[in-house]
Scaffold this motif. Structure first.
Motif, PDB file in Angstrom:
ATOM      1  N   ILE A   1       0.862  -1.187   0.000  1.00  0.00           N
ATOM      2  CA  ILE A   1       0.000   0.000   0.000  1.00  0.00           C
ATOM      3  C   ILE A   1       0.898   1.238   0.000  1.00  0.00           C
ATOM      4  O   ILE A   1       1.739   1.400   0.874  1.00  0.00           O
ATOM      5  N   ALA A   2       0.761   2.070  -1.003  1.00  0.00           N
ATOM      6  CA  ALA A   2       1.575   3.278  -1.093  1.00  0.00           C
ATOM      7  C   ALA A   2       0.656   4.485  -1.109  1.00  0.00           C
ATOM      8  O   ALA A   2      -0.514   4.372  -1.470  1.00  0.00           O
ATOM      9  N   ARG A   3       1.180   5.633  -0.695  1.00  0.00           N
ATOM     10  CA  ARG A   3       0.310   6.799  -0.628  1.00  0.00           C
ATOM     11  C   ARG A   3       1.025   8.091  -0.984  1.00  0.00           C
ATOM     12  O   ARG A   3       2.247   8.166  -0.991  1.00  0.00           O
ATOM     13  N   THR A   4       0.240   9.103  -1.287  1.00  0.00           N
ATOM     14  CA  THR A   4       0.767  10.463  -1.404  1.00  0.00           C
ATOM     15  C   THR A   4       0.096  11.286  -0.312  1.00  0.00           C
ATOM     16  O   THR A   4      -0.863  10.832   0.301  1.00  0.00           O
ATOM     17  N   PHE A   5       0.630  12.472  -0.088  1.00  0.00           N
ATOM     18  CA  PHE A   5       0.144  13.273   1.034  1.00  0.00           C
ATOM     19  C   PHE A   5      -0.502  14.566   0.560  1.00  0.00           C
ATOM     20  O   PHE A   5      -0.133  15.121  -0.480  1.00  0.00           O
ATOM     21  N   GLN A   6      -1.451  15.032   1.387  1.00  0.00           N
ATOM     22  CA  GLN A   6      -2.143  16.269   1.039  1.00  0.00           C
ATOM     23  C   GLN A   6      -1.162  17.438   0.999  1.00  0.00           C
ATOM     24  O   GLN A   6      -1.180  18.241   0.080  1.00  0.00           O
ATOM     25  N   ASN A   7      -0.294  17.524   2.010  1.00  0.00           N
ATOM     26  CA  ASN A   7       0.727  18.577   1.973  1.00  0.00           C
ATOM     27  C   ASN A   7       2.097  17.946   1.761  1.00  0.00           C
ATOM     28  O   ASN A   7       2.870  17.808   2.697  1.00  0.00           O
ATOM     29  N   ILE A   8       2.282  17.546   0.521  1.00  0.00           N
ATOM     30  CA  ILE A   8       3.540  17.015   0.008  1.00  0.00           C
ATOM     31  C   ILE A   8       4.625  16.710   1.038  1.00  0.00           C
ATOM     32  O   ILE A   8       5.056  17.572   1.788  1.00  0.00           O
ATOM     33  N   ALA A   9       5.044  15.459   1.058  1.00  0.00           N
ATOM     34  CA  ALA A   9       6.093  15.047   1.991  1.00  0.00           C
ATOM     35  C   ALA A   9       7.232  14.395   1.221  1.00  0.00           C
ATOM     36  O   ALA A   9       7.431  13.192   1.282  1.00  0.00           O
ATOM     37  N   LEU A  10       7.966  15.219   0.471  1.00  0.00           N
ATOM     38  CA  LEU A  10       9.103  14.709  -0.281  1.00  0.00           C
ATOM     39  C   LEU A  10      10.383  15.118   0.439  1.00  0.00           C
ATOM     40  O   LEU A  10      10.367  15.957   1.331  1.00  0.00           O
ATOM     41  N   PHE A  11      11.508  14.528   0.018  1.00  0.00           N
ATOM     42  CA  PHE A  11      12.797  14.962   0.542  1.00  0.00           C
ATOM     43  C   PHE A  11      13.246  16.150  -0.295  1.00  0.00           C
ATOM     44  O   PHE A  11      13.701  15.995  -1.420  1.00  0.00           O
TER      45      PHE A  11
END
Lengths: 274, 688
Positions: free
Chosen positions: A99-109
């Motif tokens: 299960i993979a997800r993206t976030f509402q307020n972007i959580a990238l490096f």
């Protein structure tokens, strides 16, 4: 409330195969202290479909997604995954389950390049240890090549070749969202969770993102669960929609069914709740 | 500027290539291929050249494409096999000789191959502009009656499907990128690689037919049909024969000593004649390698990675790159900036002379070598120009500063003048005779003639066969003796034999006072300022000249950022008083320069507006090759033009715009009309 037949596999009008239930929420209730964010909600997600969870602000959509992703553990109810109840687990264990997800307020490096960010999505697929990785010979090298290839195919798929080596911090919002999607896809997930993939985008970016979501589903057969409050987008994209309001489920079905549901209309047009 | 233009224009001149082409007949990078391959005695078609290359350069790279982050390459032998497989595939679909095959997509090896495959089966490839909208595409597809379309991706397939009902001859689409295509009804669709596999499996059955069809190709059979971009009216299909393409490729390759070891980057529209000559014609003739970028956005990165030795770009690309360099230098540290300024000043002083092989003092040479180490070398590397041996720019006038900047770095940038009807080459600058204000001498085999009204005529082996299904236009452009009207006004410098172009012949007009009106001449001077992207000058049959100006959002935006000026949109920045002041200063500077020229001093700009939107091809204001469509702009903005001439200080307007996805919207704006200072006409100076 009429619910689409869930027992058998079927093929959609545009030729995609929708399989059996892959995940099921059974009577989920989630409380934060005295606040009941989710009240006794049940629904399922079927293999290969695009399943949307919509609702006005504060309806409990993000909480629901966090329950699916294993970040919140509900006080009542069970999450069934691939035919068995899922015990409470850490988020990384959920990731390992596909299960993979993206976030509402972007959580990238932010400091890392787009390519490196996408490569982090491959983490669950890497088997060599810290030692082998630091010496980077033989198996580790081969593994890197294989994973890089997967990452590159996703970069190509999402048309972000031009920013491959750009540090994420320098990218505009719309592209960051796409990079997040790329990272989630790199994990080759069974279920992809998208938290407001279109929030804050202009019309053109929304159209691009919609196309990518449809293409991902079509090309890789990935099951997608997404949260969105842009009704228009959701209705065009999804096969089935769950509508939430004040933590309760007020509708569930195909976009057409939901559109004609009086409770849903009330929730969106604003009828006083008393 | 000189004041000799008009006397020269009025004289009819015929200058033959024998006089003007000192470079004719030189070898081909040491390879002796010339005689064996002319039409009469050797392979007289593009497929024949392919077979020759597959034997001669079998394992040398022919095409490269960056995909999945890696440069994938195909040798000449592999290329031959791939093209044959596709040709067999097309045969299995029942393609006939003389059928038209439209090719639409971005520059990719497989799309270049599809053009050659079409030629192999006796069909005629017609490359289309990939950013054309469905209606534009429908016109071209309908006009040539294309039976087959080879499309790059889903976007192009969608456009064809959208208009297929208007196309009675249309039968099938072959698509390359399978992404998003699974759900389509495949009754009329084939995937490119799958079609190749079908072709391979039917080699035994269809091989003989393929051989027979190729054997029938001659030097005079049609090689390709290219549609003009349609600056005026509907696009016209220019039919080019193998003779046109091969002869031109041969002489131009010899002119610049191109050889098998060269590399080019194919990034310009495939529908443009130049790209066809570079990436197919010259590539097939010399056997050099054609490199295709990963996507349009990665062009600059790919350019740097490949480091082409032979490079072509319109002035706009060079301008953009220079603007970017300057912007980045503005942000650099003080020491670096000083170093850059110091060595660039030196480069401007001696660089062009060094490049032309003129004598330069020993100390200047040492200083230049140091500059090469510190600045020029790294800069060329960053721009992707480290290996460029021959660089060309054409299509528009290039600003002298821009031109000199690249030449001073040691990049052999030259100008050429050409058009689709000539299979590109009319004039080009030989090494050592390069200047920013001419377009060079007649290419080998080309004859030039200037008509009484100043229009340039030429005759060459590259002269097109005809406009397809348009005998009237053919007759109007090409006379019985083979002279072709370019539609450009120009003159030949007596001393050097170089051709100078001043404007489109039809745009050259007269002002009410009888003075000469050459809008492009003034527009180009203005466009040389980095802050100005596009200009349209009006004044034909009027008392005075006025102008529409588009600011360059990159340059002006950067200036705004450095000066803490906030703006939300192009429109807001364009109307900022400081921006208006800067533009006014530019206009006045140009007026001073124009006033120097006796003949053209009437073209000084009296009043101007900075437009509230960028002129755009989607709105029909520019052609797909970004040339201004004057008539359409005049009609569309009639209210603003009226305000420019009635003395009002501002004008309110509503303009319809088309978004990239085809939807329409409207922009409302109030534009400030500014008056610029004009200089008294310089008649006295000329009299002295």
């Amino acid at each position: 409330m009429r619910v689409t037949d869930m027992t058998t596999e079927y093929t959609t009008a545009d030729g995609r195969r929708i399989g059996g239930t892959v995940m099921e929420m059974k009577n989920i209730t989630l409380r934060f202290g005295g606040v009941e964010a989710i009240k006794n909600i049940s629904f399922d997600i079927r293999e290969g479909e695009i399943r949307a969870i919509i609702g006005p602000n504060g309806a409990g959509k993000s909480s629901m997604l966090n329950v699916i992703s294993g970040f919140y553990v509900p006080q009542d109810g069970e999450v069934w995954y691939k035919g068995a109840p899922r015990p409470p687990m850490k988020p990384f264990e959920v990731a390992q389950q596909g299960i993979a997800r993206t976030f509402q307020n972007i959580a990238l490096f932010e400091g890392m390049s787009v390519l490196d960010n996408v490569m982090t999505g491959r983490l669950t697929h890497m088997k060599t240890g810290l030692f082998a990785q630091s010496i980077w010979k033989g198996k580790a090298e081969q593994e890197e090549t294989e994973n890089r290839e997967v990452a590159e195919r996703i970069i190509d798929f999402l048309e972000i070749q031009a920013i491959r080596k750009t540090p994420v911090a320098r990218l505009p919002y719309g592209l960051k969202k796409r990079v997040e999607l790329a990272r989630a896809l790199a994990a080759e997930p069974t279920i992809l969770l998208l938290d407001e993939p279109m929030a804050g985008m202009n019309v053109e970016e929304k159209e691009d993102m919609s196309r990518f979501i449809l293409d991902v589903n079509d090309e890789f057969g990935t099951t997608i669960a997404l949260i969105e409050h842009d009704m228009g987008v959701v209705m065009d994209l999804s096969d089935r929609v769950v509508v939430m309001d004040y933590g309760k489920k007020i509708g569930d079905g195909t976009p057409d069914e939901v559109r004609n549901n009086q409770d849903v209309i009330d929730a969106y047009l604003g009828v006083s709740h008393d | 500027m000189t004041n000799r233009i008009i006397p020269t224009l009025l004289r009819t001149q015929v200058v033959t290539a024998a006089v003007l082409a000192p470079c004719m007949g030189q070898g081909l990078g040491g390879k002796k291929l010339t005689n064996r391959l002319d039409g009469a005695s050797g392979p007289g078609s593009v497929p024949a050249l392919l077979h020759r290359n597959a034997k001669k350069f079998a394992s040398a790279p022919a095409y490269r494409e960056k995909e999945y982050g890696i440069w994938q390459s195909w040798t000449w032998a592999q290329t031959e096999e791939e093209i044959e497989a596709l040709a067999l595939g097309l045969l299995s679909l029942g393609i006939n000789e003389g059928d038209f095959v439209a090719v639409i997509g971005r520059n990719r090896p497989r799309l270049y191959w599809s053009m050659v495959a079409a030629q192999m089966v006796g069909a005629i490839p017609v490359p289309l502009y990939q950013d054309a909208n469905a209606e534009e595409m429908a016109y071209v597809l309908g006009h040539c009656g294309a039976r087959f379309v080879i499309a790059g991706d889903q976007e192009q397939v969608d456009k064809v499907i959208e208009v297929q009902d208007q196309l009675p001859e249309f039968e099938r689409i072959v698509y390359l990128d399978p992404r998003g295509m699974r759900k389509y009804d495949h009754a009329k669709l084939d995937q490119y690689m799958e079609l190749q596999d079908i072709g391979r499996s039917k080699r035994a059955e269809l091989g003989a037919e393929l051989e027979a069809r190729q054997a029938k190709l001659t030097y005079d059979s049609t090689c390709v049909m290219l549609y003009t971009s349609g600056t005026t009216g509907k696009p016209k299909g220019v039919v080019l024969s193998n003779r046109n393409v091969i002869e031109t490729s041969k002489t131009s390759a010899e002119f610049d000593h191109l050889s098998q070891s060269d590399d080019i980057l194919a990034y310009l529209p495939m529908a443009w004649v130049g790209d066809f000559i570079f990436s197919v014609g010259q590539a097939m003739w010399t056997g050099f390698c054609t490199n295709c970028p990963e996507s349009a956005d990665t062009m600059h990165t790919d350019l740097r990675e490949i480091g082409p030795t032979y490079y072509f770009a319109p002035p706009r690309v060079f301008e953009t790159q220079l603007t970017n360099v300057m912007i980045r230098m503005e942000d650099a540290g003080r020491f670096k900036k000083k170093l850059f300024d110091y060595f660039m000043a030196h480069a401007r002083k001696v660089g062009p002379a060094l490049l032309d092989g003129k004598s330069v003092g020993i100390w200047d040479r040492i200083k230049y070598a140091m500059g090469e180490l510190a600045i020029y070398g790294p800069l060329k590397n960053t721009l992707g120009f480290s290996r460029v041996r021959v660089g060309y720019t054409a299509g528009e006038a290039i600003g002298p500063e821009i031109f000199d900047f690249y030449r001073s770095l040691g990049i052999n940038l030259k100008q050429l003048y050409g058009q689709t009807e000539a299979t590109v080459f009319i004039t080009a600058q030989p090494d050592g005779q390069v200047r920013s204000d001419t377009v060079g001498v007649a290419c080998p085999g080309v004859e030039l003639k200037i008509a009484e009204n100043g229009e340039v005529f030429y005759r060459s082996p590259g002269v097109f066969v005809e406009y397809y299904k348009n005998a009237d236009s053919t007759a109007g452009t090409k006379d019985a003796e083979g002279w072709v009207a370019t539609g450009d006004a120009g003159f030949i410098e007596e001393a050097t034999g170089h051709l100078r172009i001043i404007d489109r012949a039809k745009d050259v007009g007269q002002m009410a006072s009888g003075a000469l009106f050459a809008p492009k001449y003034v527009e180009n001077k203005l466009k040389f300022f980095p802050n100005i992207l596009e200009v349209v000058v009006f004044g034909n049959q009027r008392e005075e000249c006025t102008a529409f100006i588009n600011i360059d959002l990159t340059a002006v935006g950067n200036w705004a950022e450095r000066n803490n000026i906030g703006y939300a949109s192009y429109q807001e920045l364009a109307r900022h008083p400081q921006v208006m002041d800067t533009i006014q200063a530019h206009v006045e500077e140009v007026n001073r320069s124009v006033a120097q020229d006796e003949m053209l001093s009437g073209c000084q700009i009296h009043r101007f507006v900075v437009l509230h939107k960028e002129l755009d091809a989607d709105d029909g204001e520019l052609t797909r090759t970004r040339k201004v469509r004057r008539r359409i702009i005049e009609e569309k903005y009639a209210d603003i033009i009226a305000a420019l001439y009635d003395g009002s200080s501002s004008v309110s307007t509503v303009t319809e715009v088309t978004y990239e996805d085809g939807r329409k919207g409207a922009i409302k704006a109030t534009l400030e009309v500014r008056a610029a200072q004009v200089q008294p006409v310089a008649q006295k100076m000329a009299a002295e």
